[in-house]
Write a protein that holds these residues in place. Structure first.
Motif, mmCIF file in Angstrom:
data_model
loop_
_atom_site.group_PDB
_atom_site.id
_atom_site.type_symbol
_atom_site.label_atom_id
_atom_site.label_comp_id
_atom_site.label_asym_id
_atom_site.label_seq_id
_atom_site.Cartn_x
_atom_site.Cartn_y
_atom_site.Cartn_z
ATOM 1 N N PRO A 129 0.850 -1.194 -0.179
ATOM 2 C CA PRO A 129 0.107 -0.068 -0.027
ATOM 3 C C PRO A 129 0.717 1.226 0.090
ATOM 4 O O PRO A 129 1.986 1.292 0.550
ATOM 5 C CB PRO A 129 -0.755 -0.183 1.184
ATOM 6 N N SER A 151 -0.661 -2.017 -4.086
ATOM 7 C CA SER A 151 -1.893 -2.612 -3.602
ATOM 8 C C SER A 151 -2.578 -1.594 -2.746
ATOM 9 O O SER A 151 -2.319 -0.817 -2.235
ATOM 10 C CB SER A 151 -1.658 -4.006 -3.148
ATOM 11 N N GLU A 152 -3.976 -2.105 -2.624
ATOM 12 C CA GLU A 152 -4.770 -1.640 -1.628
ATOM 13 C C GLU A 152 -5.174 -0.270 -1.627
ATOM 14 O O GLU A 152 -5.025 0.221 -3.023
ATOM 15 C CB GLU A 152 -4.086 -1.377 0.040
ATOM 16 N N ASP A 153 -6.020 0.663 -1.137
ATOM 17 C CA ASP A 153 -6.560 1.852 -1.477
ATOM 18 C C ASP A 153 -5.552 2.876 -1.467
ATOM 19 O O ASP A 153 -4.788 3.103 -0.751
ATOM 20 C CB ASP A 153 -7.747 2.119 -0.296
ATOM 21 N N LEU A 154 -6.113 3.891 -2.373
ATOM 22 C CA LEU A 154 -5.318 5.063 -2.393
ATOM 23 C C LEU A 154 -5.165 5.856 -1.379
ATOM 24 O O LEU A 154 -6.228 6.032 -0.500
ATOM 25 C CB LEU A 154 -5.862 6.013 -3.571
ATOM 26 N N LEU A 169 -1.752 5.466 -12.847
ATOM 27 C CA LEU A 169 -1.604 4.488 -12.171
ATOM 28 C C LEU A 169 -2.013 3.070 -12.661
ATOM 29 O O LEU A 169 -2.049 2.157 -11.956
ATOM 30 C CB LEU A 169 -2.648 4.799 -11.077
ATOM 31 N N ASN A 172 -1.753 -1.813 -11.765
ATOM 32 C CA ASN A 172 -1.176 -2.203 -10.482
ATOM 33 C C ASN A 172 -2.342 -3.081 -9.830
ATOM 34 O O ASN A 172 -2.970 -3.454 -10.371
ATOM 35 C CB ASN A 172 -0.908 -0.942 -9.768
ATOM 36 N N PHE A 174 -4.291 -1.748 -7.266
ATOM 37 C CA PHE A 174 -5.010 -0.798 -6.278
ATOM 38 C C PHE A 174 -6.538 -1.142 -6.098
ATOM 39 O O PHE A 174 -7.185 -1.552 -7.296
ATOM 40 C CB PHE A 174 -4.937 0.581 -6.734
ATOM 41 N N THR A 175 -6.957 -0.873 -4.776
ATOM 42 C CA THR A 175 -8.355 -1.220 -4.616
ATOM 43 C C THR A 175 -9.013 0.044 -4.317
ATOM 44 O O THR A 175 -8.552 1.082 -4.026
ATOM 45 C CB THR A 175 -8.528 -2.355 -3.412
ATOM 46 N N ASN A 194 -6.531 -2.223 -13.014
ATOM 47 C CA ASN A 194 -6.624 -2.304 -11.470
ATOM 48 C C ASN A 194 -7.566 -3.107 -10.861
ATOM 49 O O ASN A 194 -8.269 -3.601 -11.462
ATOM 50 C CB ASN A 194 -6.315 -0.865 -10.706
#
Ligand SMILES: *[C@@H]1O[C@H](CO)[C@@H](O)[C@H](O)[C@H]1NC(C)=O
Ligand SMILES: *[C@@H]1O[C@H](CO)[C@@H](O)[C@H](O)[C@H]1NC(C)=O
Ligand SMILES: *[C@@H]1O[C@H](CO)[C@@H](O)[C@H](O)[C@H]1NC(C)=O
Ligand SMILES: *[C@@H]1O[C@H](CO)[C@@H](O)[C@H](O)[C@H]1NC(C)=O
Ligand SMILES: *[C@@H]1O[C@H](CO)[C@@H](O)[C@H](O)[C@H]1NC(C)=O
Length: 231
Positions: A129, A151-154, A169, A172, A174-175, A194
């Protein structure tokens, strides 16, 4: 007596030569320390020619551009570099940072210099993250983090990038939602491929170049956007 005198003289010569060599070095010492740390973090790569020296601005180190005694550009893209990044905060006049297309691992570094305007970390093996690393980076105009394994939230601090015009971005992991990007003055945004979900902010309709496919956004909205932006 004479021995003492010689001893003092010797010390005098020694110290003045150290002093002269220090004052002849062009680069601000904190910036030398940062580049030494980075050289170590990047496994002392042979591709970083000159980096075993002592004065980045006085000697010609691969990828380093200075203005006066300060580093303003660090462009070490496509050099097959391994290892990781480190804190760059003390490079207080750094404007361009490009480490793209290497084999760099590890996480997004904390302590980016507030002076930075263009940053490209794309095409590496960066993971994890992204912490709240963007606070205070209000000179940043362009950022490319694409083709990594983030990964994970911005993080919320994306919202403080008040001059960011171009953001990449894509590719990747990203969630979560992209709501922190809604108020940014973006002209180009690529978040393709993503794991983003939720709703697309209505402000995205004003972005001239927008790529959002390959995510999990609300299906009907996503197709409406596709329609609007496919020309
Ligand atoms: C730096 O490395 C180069 C190439 O290996 C070598 O020729 C040079 O002497 C080194 N310089 C210093 C200051 O160690
Ligand atoms: C990068 O490293 C790979 C594997 O070690 C090598 O095959 C390739 O030629 C290198 N590329 C460059 C630009 O040095
Ligand atoms: C580079 O350094 C990392 C540790 O920071 C290490 O795991 C890796 O094996 C090193 N790679 C090379 C090519 O030396
Ligand atoms: C970042 O670097 C990559 C590879 O070096 C390049 O393809 C890409 O266009 C750069 N991004 C921007 C925004 O210039
Ligand atoms: C990205 O992370 C996933 C899950 O940890 C892993 O399976 C994959 O190999 C990684 N990809 C790269 C390019 O590092």
């Amino acid at each position: 007596m004479i021995r003492n005198f010689l001893y003092i003289l010797l010390n005098l010569v020694l110290f003045s030569s150290i002093f002269i060599s220090l004052s002849l070095a062009l680069t601000r010492p904190p910036e030398v320390w940062v580049l030494r740390d980075l050289y170590q973090a990047l496994n002392y790569s042979n591709a970083l020619r000159g980096w075993n020296g002592s004065d980045p601005c006085g000697e010609s180190w691969t990828g380093v551009t200075c203005s006066g005694s300060s580093v303003i550009r660090l462009q070490i893209q496509g050099l097959n570099l391994t290892g990781s990044l480190c804190r760059l905060y003390l490079l207080r006049n750094l404007k361009k940072l490009d480490v793209s297309s290497n084999n760099i691992v590890g996480e997004m570094p904390f302590g980016l210099p507030p002076s930075v305007t263009h940053m490209n970390l794309s095409h590496n093996f960066l993971i994890g993250p992204i912490g709240d690393v963007f606070t205070g980076l209000d000179n940043l105009k362009e950022m490319d983090l694409s083709y990594n394994n983030f990964s994970e939230d911005l993080p919320r601090s994306f919202g403080s990038l008040t001059n960011l015009a171009r953001l990449f971005l894509q590719n990747n992991r990203f969630t979560g939602s992209v709501t922190y990007l809604a108020e940014l003055p973006l002209t180009d945004l690529n978040i393709q491929d993503n794991l983003f979900n939720g709703l697309l902010p209505h402000q995205f309709q004003n972005i001239k170049k927008l790529w959002i496919g390959g995510n999990k956004f609300h299906a009907t909205l996503q197709s409406a956007y596709r329609f609007e932006h496919s020309r």
